[in-house]
Write a protein that holds these residues in place. Structure first.
Motif, PDB file in Angstrom:
ATOM      1  N   HIS A 127       1.527 -10.378  -1.375  1.00 43.99           N
ATOM      2  CA  HIS A 127       1.856 -10.206  -2.799  1.00 43.99           C
ATOM      3  C   HIS A 127       0.861  -9.251  -3.466  1.00 43.99           C
ATOM      4  N   LEU A 128      -0.426  -9.442  -3.156  1.00 42.01           N
ATOM      5  CA  LEU A 128      -1.450  -8.570  -3.760  1.00 42.01           C
ATOM      6  C   LEU A 128      -1.261  -7.124  -3.295  1.00 42.01           C
ATOM      7  N   ARG A 129      -0.968  -6.979  -1.996  1.00 40.28           N
ATOM      8  CA  ARG A 129      -0.779  -5.625  -1.434  1.00 40.28           C
ATOM      9  C   ARG A 129       0.381  -4.920  -2.139  1.00 40.28           C
ATOM     10  N   GLU A 130       1.431  -5.705  -2.443  1.00 35.65           N
ATOM     11  CA  GLU A 130       2.574  -5.114  -3.152  1.00 35.65           C
ATOM     12  C   GLU A 130       2.160  -4.576  -4.522  1.00 35.65           C
ATOM     13  N   HIS A 131       1.040  -5.125  -5.031  1.00 28.92           N
ATOM     14  CA  HIS A 131       0.513  -4.631  -6.315  1.00 28.92           C
ATOM     15  C   HIS A 131      -0.696  -3.731  -6.106  1.00 28.92           C
ATOM     16  N   LYS A 132      -0.769  -3.143  -4.907  1.00 28.12           N
ATOM     17  CA  LYS A 132      -1.807  -2.158  -4.569  1.00 28.12           C
ATOM     18  C   LYS A 132      -3.222  -2.736  -4.569  1.00 28.12           C
ATOM     19  N   VAL A 133      -3.316  -4.034  -4.258  1.00 30.85           N
ATOM     20  CA  VAL A 133      -4.639  -4.663  -4.135  1.00 30.85           C
ATOM     21  C   VAL A 133      -4.807  -5.137  -2.701  1.00 30.85           C
ATOM     22  N   ILE A 190       2.545 -13.842 -10.095  1.00 30.78           N
ATOM     23  CA  ILE A 190       2.769 -14.871  -9.059  1.00 30.78           C
ATOM     24  C   ILE A 190       3.776 -15.894  -9.588  1.00 30.78           C
ATOM     25  N   THR A 191       4.796 -16.191  -8.793  1.00 31.84           N
ATOM     26  CA  THR A 191       5.726 -17.243  -9.189  1.00 31.84           C
ATOM     27  C   THR A 191       5.223 -18.542  -8.575  1.00 31.84           C
ATOM     28  N   LYS A 192       4.716 -19.391  -9.458  1.00 34.16           N
ATOM     29  CA  LYS A 192       4.076 -20.609  -8.964  1.00 34.16           C
ATOM     30  C   LYS A 192       5.117 -21.569  -8.393  1.00 34.16           C
TER      31      LYS A 192
END
Ligand code: PLP
Length: 445
Positions: free
Chosen positions: A323-329, A362-364
């Motif tokens: 998920h973070l990678r998808e946001h370039k992190v 993030i969808t909790k």
């Protein structure tokens, strides 16, 4: 703060002397991309000092570092904390000696035990069920270990650990002083701790000797590390250098040494303000993360690291990393359960904004119930050295119960080596290895 190594290299470049010495690129690398950089890459020639027998620019720079950290003396390593750990162990123990050590030790420590024939006497760090990690080692467990092993030569702890959990170094140092044992701290992840809002560097807190991977948290090239010795210790700089030269290359990188030298200037001029700002930023990130259900991993932690327990939002660590990678992190590390984001003052506003936005998106889901297995120490029937250098065979974990491991397997969580060379693989270790997706292991033949 002066920068003797950097200044020397610049003068050398300005002097334009023909380079009839190593390395082969002669400061004129065939490819443009690193030609400028190659000018600074020299060997230990006349005037450039010598890392293991310093009396010139390296000594001056190391003395600057020691003054910044309040250490008795500091030695540079161009081989990371790994080289410092080998050096520290050889300074406090001799072959066949025992060292009391918290089980969250890094592989570099275990390898050094094999090389130096040192026997670890393991102390279990506390297991935190809520977070599924083993981080903090308690004062009581260290004191009990010293009572059980009065002949042990030293106490060795790792703080902070990879996830950022810290131990009470101050109290552990007091106990070690009471029993006259040197306290060795693997502070690979804590070079910056001298410059955070509260100075919690191990040397300040009473450690005898410690290593800092300056490259992990400060603006230093990969491989640059410090070995600090406290003012109270009788270990001399000469002893450190002699021992380090047993393991280190005779061609230390001047690019690394130069970056350690320039780091002194950074630490002197900007680090305190920069790290105060970084702590505020990380606090803000935790507040945003808290809205999603994340909590800090431990009250006693490195306040510049963002460690997220993905189970709290119904994800695995690997899923959260995606998920973070998808946001370039890109995170430093993702385990089944945790994601570690290592921040530094060199991260940009854009980096921080991306983290904020990724967390907000993030969808909790329903939190995942902790199914981690707490950790029991396997039985060691052979020394690490014997097992590592024995004849071995690679077998399936399914057939491994009862065999002596010839290698060390570390997985996180629980953040401790599951099995160490010389230990008997029991059903417990077998279960943990499989859970960590380790299906093959070298055993003693
Ligand atoms: C806790 C710990 N100690 C020691 C080391 C080795 O440090 P270096 O990579 O600087 O040799 C590491 C590396 O990740 C580490 O995490």
């Amino acid at each position: 703060m002066n920068t003797p190594i950097y200044d020397y290299l610049n003068n050398l470049i300005d002097d334009d002397i023909s380079r009839l010495y190593m390395p082969g690129h002669k400061g004129n690398h065939p490819y443009d991309y690193i030609r400028d950089m190659s000018k600074y890459d020299i060997t230990e020639m006349t005037g450039a000092d010598s890392l293991y027998e310093p009396d010139g620019i390296i000594l001056q720079s190391e003395e600057n570092t020691a003054a910044l950290y309040g250490a008795g003396h500091t030695s540079f390593s161009a081989g990371g904390s790994t080289l410092c750990i080998q050096t520290m162990l050889s300074l406090v123990a001799s072959p066949k000696d025992t060292v009391i050590v918290a089980r969250n030790a890094h592989m570099a420590f275990i390898n050094a035990c094999a090389l130096l024939e040192i026997t670890p006497y393991w102390v279990k760090p506390n297991y935190n069920d809520n977070f599924g990690v083993s981080g903090e080692v308690t004062v009581k467990s260290i004191e009990n270990a010293i009572k059980a092993m009065p002949n042990a030569k030293a106490v060795y702890i790792t703080s902070p650990d990879y996830l950022g959990c810290m131990s009470d170094v101050l109290s552990i140092a007091k106990v070690c002083k009471k029993y006259n044992k040197p306290l060795v701290v693997d502070n690979a992840h804590g070079a910056h701790l001298k410059f955070t809002q509260t100075d919690c560097h191990p040397i300040t807190l009473g450690a005898t000797i410690c290593c800092d991977s300056a490259h992990k948290t400060l603006p230093v090239f990969t491989g640059g590390a410090y070995l600090h010795v406290s003012n109270d210790s009788k270990i001399t700089k000469h002893e450190v250098k002699t021992k380090m030269s047993l393991f280190g290359s005779t061609s230390p990188s001047y690019l690394i040494l130069m970056s350690l030298d320039l780091n002194n200037k950074y630490l002197f001029e900007s680090a305190k303000a920069d790290f105060a700002k970084l702590q505020d930023t990380v606090k803000q990130l935790y507040e945003i993360a808290h809205e999603k259900g994340f909590e800090p991993i431990s009250p006693n932690r490195d306040l510049t690291k963002l460690t997220l327990d993905a189970y709290k939002v119904g994800m695995t660590g690997e899923e959260l990393a995606v998920h973070l990678r998808e946001h370039k992190v890109e995170c430093e590390y993702a385990s089944t359960r945790h994601v570690v984001l290592m921040l530094s003052p060199q991260n940009s506003k854009l980096d921080i904004d991306r983290i904020k936005s990724a967390i907000a998106k993030i969808t909790k889901k329903e939190p995942i119930v902790n199914k981690d297995i707490s950790f029991e120490l396997p039985q060691a029937i052979m020394s690490v050295r014997q097992a590592v250098f024995s004849k071995k065979e690679l077998i399936s974990i399914d057939n491994a119960v009862g065999k002596v491991s010839a290698e060390t397997k570390i997985k996180c969580p629980p953040g401790v080596p599951i099995i160490i060379a010389g230990e008997v693989i029991d059903t417990y270790a077998q279960k943990l290895l499989k859970k960590s997706s380790i299906f093959l292991i070298n055993v003693v033949k």
